[in-house]
Design a protein around this motif. Structure first.
Motif, PDB file in Angstrom:
ATOM      1  N   GLY A  28       0.749  -1.264   0.064  1.00  0.00           N
ATOM      2  CA  GLY A  28      -0.072  -0.001  -0.009  1.00  0.00           C
ATOM      3  C   GLY A  28       0.767   1.215  -0.016  1.00  0.00           C
ATOM      4  N   ALA A  29       2.130   1.226   0.210  1.00  0.00           N
ATOM      5  CA  ALA A  29       2.957   2.433  -0.152  1.00  0.00           C
ATOM      6  C   ALA A  29       4.114   1.995  -0.893  1.00  0.00           C
ATOM      7  N   VAL A  30       4.453   3.099  -1.723  1.00  0.00           N
ATOM      8  CA  VAL A  30       5.554   3.325  -2.424  1.00  0.00           C
ATOM      9  C   VAL A  30       6.341   4.470  -2.284  1.00  0.00           C
ATOM     10  N   VAL A  31       7.502   4.503  -1.712  1.00  0.00           N
ATOM     11  CA  VAL A  31       8.114   5.727  -1.429  1.00  0.00           C
ATOM     12  C   VAL A  31       9.291   6.046  -2.416  1.00  0.00           C
ATOM     13  N   CYS A  32       9.365   7.163  -3.007  1.00  0.00           N
ATOM     14  CA  CYS A  32      10.318   7.238  -4.035  1.00  0.00           C
ATOM     15  C   CYS A  32      11.280   8.654  -3.504  1.00  0.00           C
ATOM     16  N   PHE A  33      12.649   8.455  -3.647  1.00  0.00           N
ATOM     17  CA  PHE A  33      13.413   9.666  -3.307  1.00  0.00           C
ATOM     18  C   PHE A  33      14.233   9.979  -4.422  1.00  0.00           C
ATOM     19  N   SER A  34      14.357  11.255  -4.973  1.00  0.00           N
ATOM     20  CA  SER A  34      15.467  11.895  -5.753  1.00  0.00           C
ATOM     21  C   SER A  34      16.250  12.565  -5.206  1.00  0.00           C
ATOM     22  N   GLY A  35      17.433  12.248  -5.373  1.00  0.00           N
ATOM     23  CA  GLY A  35      18.646  13.073  -4.636  1.00  0.00           C
ATOM     24  C   GLY A  35      19.161  13.876  -6.060  1.00  0.00           C
ATOM     25  N   VAL A  36      18.910  15.173  -5.992  1.00  0.00           N
ATOM     26  CA  VAL A  36      19.220  16.174  -7.100  1.00  0.00           C
ATOM     27  C   VAL A  36      20.483  17.046  -6.956  1.00  0.00           C
ATOM     28  N   VAL A  37      21.507  17.089  -7.828  1.00  0.00           N
ATOM     29  CA  VAL A  37      22.640  17.973  -7.722  1.00  0.00           C
ATOM     30  C   VAL A  37      22.194  19.370  -7.555  1.00  0.00           C
ATOM     31  N   TRP A  95      18.511   7.681  -6.852  1.00  0.00           N
ATOM     32  CA  TRP A  95      17.085   7.489  -7.070  1.00  0.00           C
ATOM     33  C   TRP A  95      16.829   6.408  -6.060  1.00  0.00           C
ATOM     34  N   VAL A  96      15.892   6.244  -5.122  1.00  0.00           N
ATOM     35  CA  VAL A  96      15.503   5.264  -4.312  1.00  0.00           C
ATOM     36  C   VAL A  96      13.959   4.855  -4.415  1.00  0.00           C
ATOM     37  N   GLU A  97      13.622   3.769  -4.476  1.00  0.00           N
ATOM     38  CA  GLU A  97      12.353   3.368  -4.218  1.00  0.00           C
ATOM     39  C   GLU A  97      12.102   2.230  -2.959  1.00  0.00           C
ATOM     40  N   VAL A  98      11.040   2.360  -2.354  1.00  0.00           N
ATOM     41  CA  VAL A  98      11.127   1.465  -1.321  1.00  0.00           C
ATOM     42  C   VAL A  98       9.100   1.008  -1.543  1.00  0.00           C
ATOM     43  N   THR A  99       9.169  -0.356  -1.393  1.00  0.00           N
ATOM     44  CA  THR A  99       7.712  -0.540  -1.450  1.00  0.00           C
ATOM     45  C   THR A  99       7.355  -1.463  -0.342  1.00  0.00           C
ATOM     46  N   ALA A 100       6.193  -1.122   0.622  1.00  0.00           N
ATOM     47  CA  ALA A 100       5.981  -1.882   1.660  1.00  0.00           C
ATOM     48  C   ALA A 100       4.505  -1.779   1.922  1.00  0.00           C
ATOM     49  N   ALA A 101       3.742  -2.688   2.769  1.00  0.00           N
ATOM     50  CA  ALA A 101       2.506  -2.553   2.857  1.00  0.00           C
ATOM     51  C   ALA A 101       1.996  -1.333   3.525  1.00  0.00           C
ATOM     52  N   HIS A 102       2.970  -0.658   4.338  1.00  0.00           N
ATOM     53  CA  HIS A 102       2.391   0.581   5.021  1.00  0.00           C
ATOM     54  C   HIS A 102       3.388   1.634   4.759  1.00  0.00           C
ATOM     55  N   ARG A 103       2.866   2.865   4.760  1.00  0.00           N
ATOM     56  CA  ARG A 103       3.836   4.194   4.613  1.00  0.00           C
ATOM     57  C   ARG A 103       4.843   4.333   5.577  1.00  0.00           C
ATOM     58  N   ALA A 104       4.510   3.933   6.942  1.00  0.00           N
ATOM     59  CA  ALA A 104       5.649   4.170   7.846  1.00  0.00           C
ATOM     60  C   ALA A 104       6.695   3.505   7.546  1.00  0.00           C
ATOM     61  N   GLU A 105       6.887   2.043   7.552  1.00  0.00           N
ATOM     62  CA  GLU A 105       7.942   1.216   7.253  1.00  0.00           C
ATOM     63  C   GLU A 105       8.586   1.744   5.767  1.00  0.00           C
ATOM     64  N   ALA A 106       7.859   2.010   4.866  1.00  0.00           N
ATOM     65  CA  ALA A 106       8.512   2.509   3.611  1.00  0.00           C
ATOM     66  C   ALA A 106       9.382   3.832   3.857  1.00  0.00           C
ATOM     67  N   PHE A 107       8.689   4.775   4.546  1.00  0.00           N
ATOM     68  CA  PHE A 107       9.541   5.885   4.822  1.00  0.00           C
ATOM     69  C   PHE A 107      10.680   5.890   5.596  1.00  0.00           C
ATOM     70  N   ALA A 108      10.548   5.057   6.662  1.00  0.00           N
ATOM     71  CA  ALA A 108      11.589   4.835   7.418  1.00  0.00           C
ATOM     72  C   ALA A 108      12.593   3.682   6.907  1.00  0.00           C
ATOM     73  N   ALA A 109      12.213   3.143   6.073  1.00  0.00           N
ATOM     74  CA  ALA A 109      13.575   2.030   5.544  1.00  0.00           C
ATOM     75  C   ALA A 109      14.110   3.060   4.263  1.00  0.00           C
ATOM     76  N   CYS A 110      13.370   3.967   3.911  1.00  0.00           N
ATOM     77  CA  CYS A 110      14.236   4.921   2.833  1.00  0.00           C
ATOM     78  C   CYS A 110      15.079   5.672   3.276  1.00  0.00           C
ATOM     79  N   GLN A 111      14.604   6.380   4.574  1.00  0.00           N
ATOM     80  CA  GLN A 111      15.446   7.208   5.232  1.00  0.00           C
ATOM     81  C   GLN A 111      17.104   6.544   5.906  1.00  0.00           C
ATOM     82  N   PHE A 112      16.341   5.188   6.142  1.00  0.00           N
ATOM     83  CA  PHE A 112      17.888   4.475   6.772  1.00  0.00           C
ATOM     84  C   PHE A 112      18.723   4.379   5.740  1.00  0.00           C
ATOM     85  N   LEU A 113      18.137   3.948   4.582  1.00  0.00           N
ATOM     86  CA  LEU A 113      18.980   3.526   3.365  1.00  0.00           C
ATOM     87  C   LEU A 113      19.855   4.726   3.129  1.00  0.00           C
TER      88      LEU A 113
END
Length: 130
Positions: A28-37, A95-113
């Motif tokens: 139910g959650a897909v978190v994408c992050f783009s690190g831009v110069v 570019w990072v993408e994390v998929t999880a059942a819930h947003r809290a886990e997806a955001f936390a894992a993305c930030q940790f990575l």
């Protein structure tokens, strides 16, 4: 947990990455992050960043980070693309993408990575002055 890591000199095509996304019915959650110069590094204006890596060690360290994520959060998949070589201002270098059942886990894992990557993965940047 599915993982995908790309380390390349090629420009990051975010639309193509999103198009290739595989997501399970229970996700139910897909978190994408783009690190831009940015156009500034500290107080100096820059035109680009030149990225270098010890690629074998970088892949190893990313593997350890993926393992740590799998131990901490119920994440379905993690995809990472890191660009090497010359990356101009306003273009993504990460570019990072994390998929999880819930947003809290997806955001936390993305930030940790991202935090772990910055501390442990041997990728170096050299800003090019304007």
């Amino acid at each position: 947990m599915k993982t995908e890591l790309t380390i390349s000199i090629d420009a990051i095509d975010e639309a193509a990455l999103v198009k290739r996304r595989e997501i399970g019915d229970g996700m139910g959650a897909v978190v994408c992050f783009s690190g831009v110069v940015r156009g500034r590094e500290g107080d100096a204006s820059i035109t680009a960043i030149d990225y270098e890596a010890h690629e074998e060690m970088a892949r190893h360290q990313f593997g350890l980070i993926f393992d740590a994520i799998e131990q901490r959060w119920p994440v379905d998949s993690v995809r990472v693309v890191h660009r090497l070589g010359l990356v101009p201002v306003n273009e993504p270098s990460l570019w990072v993408e994390v998929t999880a059942a819930h947003r809290a886990e997806a955001f936390a894992a993305c930030q940790f990575l991202i935090e772990e990557m910055k501390q442990k993965v041997p990728i170096w940047k050299k800003p090019l002055p304007a």
